[in-house]
Design a protein around this motif. Structure first.
Motif, PDB file in Angstrom:
ATOM      1  N   CYS A 278       0.860  -1.192  -0.008  1.00 31.55           N
ATOM      2  CA  CYS A 278       0.100  -0.002  -0.033  1.00 31.55           C
ATOM      3  C   CYS A 278       0.791   1.056  -0.063  1.00 31.55           C
ATOM      4  O   CYS A 278       2.049   1.236   0.175  1.00 31.55           O
ATOM      5  CB  CYS A 278      -0.973   0.087   1.220  1.00 31.55           C
ATOM      6  N   VAL A 279       0.267   2.364  -0.334  1.00 32.33           N
ATOM      7  CA  VAL A 279       1.047   3.553  -0.318  1.00 32.33           C
ATOM      8  C   VAL A 279       1.727   4.043   1.093  1.00 32.33           C
ATOM      9  O   VAL A 279       2.641   4.976   1.091  1.00 32.33           O
ATOM     10  CB  VAL A 279       0.070   4.897  -0.640  1.00 32.33           C
ATOM     11  N   LEU A 280       1.441   3.613   2.223  1.00 35.90           N
ATOM     12  CA  LEU A 280       2.051   3.775   3.437  1.00 35.90           C
ATOM     13  C   LEU A 280       3.141   2.935   3.912  1.00 35.90           C
ATOM     14  O   LEU A 280       3.771   3.302   4.885  1.00 35.90           O
ATOM     15  CB  LEU A 280       0.801   3.627   4.627  1.00 35.90           C
ATOM     16  N   CYS A 326      -3.394  -1.306  10.935  1.00 28.49           N
ATOM     17  CA  CYS A 326      -2.573  -2.241  10.038  1.00 28.49           C
ATOM     18  C   CYS A 326      -1.182  -2.033  10.366  1.00 28.49           C
ATOM     19  O   CYS A 326      -0.830  -0.962  10.930  1.00 28.49           O
ATOM     20  CB  CYS A 326      -2.767  -1.908   8.572  1.00 28.49           C
ATOM     21  N   PRO A 327      -0.305  -2.929   9.725  1.00 25.68           N
ATOM     22  CA  PRO A 327       1.149  -2.809   9.949  1.00 25.68           C
ATOM     23  C   PRO A 327       1.779  -1.604   9.371  1.00 25.68           C
ATOM     24  O   PRO A 327       2.890  -0.833  10.125  1.00 25.68           O
ATOM     25  CB  PRO A 327       1.707  -4.014   9.165  1.00 25.68           C
ATOM     26  N   ALA A 328       1.253  -0.756   8.566  1.00 25.99           N
ATOM     27  CA  ALA A 328       1.725   0.148   7.764  1.00 25.99           C
ATOM     28  C   ALA A 328       1.576   1.399   8.845  1.00 25.99           C
ATOM     29  O   ALA A 328       2.165   2.380   9.105  1.00 25.99           O
ATOM     30  CB  ALA A 328       1.401   0.532   6.451  1.00 25.99           C
ATOM     31  N   ASN A 329       0.241   1.527   9.225  1.00 29.92           N
ATOM     32  CA  ASN A 329      -0.042   2.608  10.289  1.00 29.92           C
ATOM     33  C   ASN A 329       0.872   2.368  11.565  1.00 29.92           C
ATOM     34  O   ASN A 329       1.378   3.478  12.021  1.00 29.92           O
ATOM     35  CB  ASN A 329      -1.399   2.394  10.570  1.00 29.92           C
ATOM     36  N   ALA A 330       1.124   1.188  12.148  1.00 32.85           N
ATOM     37  CA  ALA A 330       1.803   0.976  13.099  1.00 32.85           C
ATOM     38  C   ALA A 330       3.350   1.362  12.924  1.00 32.85           C
ATOM     39  O   ALA A 330       3.946   2.080  13.882  1.00 32.85           O
ATOM     40  CB  ALA A 330       1.666  -0.391  13.733  1.00 32.85           C
ATOM     41  N   GLU A 331       3.802   1.132  11.898  1.00 36.60           N
ATOM     42  CA  GLU A 331       5.184   1.547  11.624  1.00 36.60           C
ATOM     43  C   GLU A 331       5.417   3.092  11.500  1.00 36.60           C
ATOM     44  O   GLU A 331       6.430   3.355  11.993  1.00 36.60           O
ATOM     45  CB  GLU A 331       5.883   0.659  10.333  1.00 36.60           C
ATOM     46  N   LEU A 332       4.315   3.582  10.721  1.00 37.26           N
ATOM     47  CA  LEU A 332       4.571   5.159  10.864  1.00 37.26           C
ATOM     48  C   LEU A 332       4.505   5.824  12.101  1.00 37.26           C
ATOM     49  O   LEU A 332       5.211   6.687  12.572  1.00 37.26           O
ATOM     50  CB  LEU A 332       3.366   5.496   9.701  1.00 37.26           C
ATOM     51  N   GLU A 333       3.604   5.093  12.810  1.00 35.04           N
ATOM     52  CA  GLU A 333       3.266   5.941  14.155  1.00 35.04           C
ATOM     53  C   GLU A 333       3.854   5.466  15.506  1.00 35.04           C
ATOM     54  O   GLU A 333       4.334   6.178  16.287  1.00 35.04           O
ATOM     55  CB  GLU A 333       1.679   5.734  14.617  1.00 35.04           C
ATOM     56  N   CYS A 334       4.132   4.388  15.385  1.00 36.67           N
ATOM     57  CA  CYS A 334       5.138   3.599  16.575  1.00 36.67           C
ATOM     58  C   CYS A 334       6.376   2.959  16.174  1.00 36.67           C
ATOM     59  O   CYS A 334       6.997   2.689  17.235  1.00 36.67           O
ATOM     60  CB  CYS A 334       4.125   2.419  17.058  1.00 36.67           C
ATOM     61  N   ASP A 339       2.778  -2.892  17.020  1.00 37.70           N
ATOM     62  CA  ASP A 339       2.342  -2.099  18.118  1.00 37.70           C
ATOM     63  C   ASP A 339       1.124  -1.450  17.788  1.00 37.70           C
ATOM     64  O   ASP A 339       0.704  -0.720  16.905  1.00 37.70           O
ATOM     65  CB  ASP A 339       3.218  -1.057  18.156  1.00 37.70           C
ATOM     66  N   PRO A 340       0.009  -1.518  18.943  1.00 39.69           N
ATOM     67  CA  PRO A 340      -1.250  -0.980  18.536  1.00 39.69           C
ATOM     68  C   PRO A 340      -0.955   0.699  18.584  1.00 39.69           C
ATOM     69  O   PRO A 340      -0.212   1.201  19.396  1.00 39.69           O
ATOM     70  CB  PRO A 340      -2.113  -1.222  19.770  1.00 39.69           C
ATOM     71  N   VAL A 341      -1.943   1.247  17.654  1.00 36.90           N
ATOM     72  CA  VAL A 341      -1.804   2.536  17.438  1.00 36.90           C
ATOM     73  C   VAL A 341      -2.988   3.256  18.501  1.00 36.90           C
ATOM     74  O   VAL A 341      -4.196   2.832  18.102  1.00 36.90           O
ATOM     75  CB  VAL A 341      -1.973   3.267  16.160  1.00 36.90           C
ATOM     76  N   ASP A 342      -2.698   3.890  19.622  1.00 34.15           N
ATOM     77  CA  ASP A 342      -3.433   4.361  20.700  1.00 34.15           C
ATOM     78  C   ASP A 342      -4.513   5.244  19.902  1.00 34.15           C
ATOM     79  O   ASP A 342      -5.764   4.901  20.303  1.00 34.15           O
ATOM     80  CB  ASP A 342      -2.887   4.990  21.446  1.00 34.15           C
ATOM     81  N   PHE A 343      -4.225   6.103  19.146  1.00 35.69           N
ATOM     82  CA  PHE A 343      -5.444   6.920  18.562  1.00 35.69           C
ATOM     83  C   PHE A 343      -6.481   6.177  17.768  1.00 35.69           C
ATOM     84  O   PHE A 343      -7.578   6.316  18.105  1.00 35.69           O
ATOM     85  CB  PHE A 343      -4.555   8.069  17.805  1.00 35.69           C
ATOM     86  N   LEU A 344      -5.738   5.250  17.141  1.00 36.46           N
ATOM     87  CA  LEU A 344      -7.076   4.465  16.209  1.00 36.46           C
ATOM     88  C   LEU A 344      -7.819   3.602  17.348  1.00 36.46           C
ATOM     89  O   LEU A 344      -8.949   3.423  16.922  1.00 36.46           O
ATOM     90  CB  LEU A 344      -6.180   3.529  15.346  1.00 36.46           C
ATOM     91  N   CYS A 345      -7.003   3.126  18.212  1.00 36.25           N
ATOM     92  CA  CYS A 345      -7.724   2.272  19.368  1.00 36.25           C
ATOM     93  C   CYS A 345      -8.866   3.097  20.025  1.00 36.25           C
ATOM     94  O   CYS A 345     -10.184   2.637  20.304  1.00 36.25           O
ATOM     95  CB  CYS A 345      -6.916   1.777  20.289  1.00 36.25           C
TER      96      CYS A 345
END
Length: 394
Positions: A278-280, A326-334, A339-345
């Motif tokens: 994906c793009v992220l 998703c893994p891409a979101n987690a890699e960018l933010e954490c 790692d769970p992204v607190d904001f998304l949770c």
């Protein structure tokens, strides 16, 4: 930006049921350069960035890659940026994709569309064109883009495409700077322009993991409040939850890291020929050194076969579709794919409570019963439900 999305996630659900890996759709970023300077963007480079321009795929390289993806079964192609019309050869890239039989969607900010470009697209229309409208007023719009005159140029582009009856849709990113105009934009687009309008509020860090775009991100409460102000949006969330809410893995089982459609039925290619899920995603395969076939069948397959190495609160979460984790979101933010992204949770739990989903226990979650943030969640929900005259939280 809206391209970390639930459509791709749902593709993954359908894909797991069918068991087949076919690249039915994908995206190609023709450039990451942009003539706007949007403060929330995850990948925009300066329009005149010579280094980026010199590294971009040539027209011949684009044609070679398009040949390969079309020959491998791709049907749907998104051409995006950056700003696509910064490339002088963009219409050549677009035309070649059309000639190969691909169903093409274009993402643009609309500011560089001229009568000649509009005429050409009218003669050879894409499946869809999506323009991002950052504000309903010039002040708001240009406070985001940072470019004087960009509002008028965008409206001119919209007018040119609409006059030619092209398949146009408008959208926006809901952020701090324009949240007060979201529904003014919706009314203007739907009632005056008679076009489809949508908005998204899920702002990401930049691709280099810079957290600067997050200064423009709305709070979880503000995001769910926007949901509640649009009855159609609430209904869509309920339909989505009815269809997709279920554990991502059996209880106690470590399952696949990737649960979306990326690498199963979709793919992304950046301006420099790097293939990813994906793009992220920062995990890429160089198409300049290899083929799409090898990238799809070996590299992306190897990513899709990666397993979680540990249990987290996301592993067996039934409301995961509410957040798009998703893994891409987690890699960018954490900086870590698992790692769970607190904001998304927090967004997911607020949405789940608001639409009445049952939130089953799913590990050590701050936002579930007995968690450290559970009372905060209940207070926020109580406030939202009082404000919008809906039932009490369960």
């Amino acid at each position: 930006m809206e391209e970390q999305n639930y459509g791709v996630w749902s593709l993954g659900v359908h894909q797991r049921l069918s068991g087949k890996r076919i690249p039915l759709g994908g995206s190609i970023e023709v450039t990451q350069r942009c003539n706007n300077k949007c403060l929330h963007c995850y990948n925009n480079l300066a329009a005149g960035n010579r280094d980026a321009r010199e590294k971009e795929l040539t027209l011949a390289e684009h044609c070679r890659i398009i040949d390969q993806i079309a020959g491998f079964g791709c049907l749907w192609l998104l051409l995006t940026g950056g700003e696509i019309f910064l490339r002088r050869d963009f219409l050549d890239i677009y035309t070649y994709a059309k000639q190969k039989g691909l169903i093409v969607t274009l993402f643009t900010n609309g500011t560089l569309i001229t009568p000649d470009i509009a005429d050409y697209l009218a003669q050879f229309p894409p499946f869809s064109i999506e323009i991002t409208l950052y504000g309903n007023t010039q002040d708001t719009y240009e406070s985001i883009t940072g470019v004087p005159g960009s509002f008028d140029h965008c409206m001119q582009g919209i007018r040119l495409l609409k006059e030619r009856k092209l398949p146009l849709k408008l959208k926006t990113m809901a952020i701090v700077q324009n949240k007060h105009e979201i529904f003014d934009m919706k009314r203007f687009v739907e009632e005056e322009l008679e076009l489809e309008f949508k908005f998204d509020a899920m702002v990401n860090p930049r691709r280099d993991c810079s957290q600067s775009p997050l200064a423009a991100r709305l709070t979880p409460q503000e995001i769910v409040q926007l949901d509640l102000e649009d009855s159609d949006r609430v209904a869509e969330w309920k339909q989505f939850a009815d269809r997709f809410n279920k554990p991502m893995a059996a209880p106690g089982r470590v399952d696949s890291l990737y649960q979306c459609g990326g690498g199963f039925q979709s793919f992304a290619i950046d301006p420099y020929g790097c293939l990813s899920v994906c793009v992220l995603s920062g995990n890429t395969y160089d198409l300049r050194k290899g083929s799409f076939k090898e990238g799809w069948e070996k590299f992306l397959l190897s990513l899709r076969q990666r397993k979680n190495t540990r249990q987290t609160k996301c592993s067996n979460c039934r409301i995961k579709p509410m957040c798009g984790m998703c893994p891409a979101n987690a890699e960018l933010e954490c900086r870590e794919a698992e790692d769970p992204v607190d904001f998304l949770c927090e967004v997911a739990h607020l949405r789940a409570h608001i639409i009445g989903l049952n939130i089953a226990p799913h590990g050590d979650c701050e936002y579930c019963r007995d968690g450290s943030r559970y009372e905060d969640i209940l207070n926020t929900i109580e406030d939202l439900k009082r404000r919008y005259a809906i039932g009490s939280p369960h």
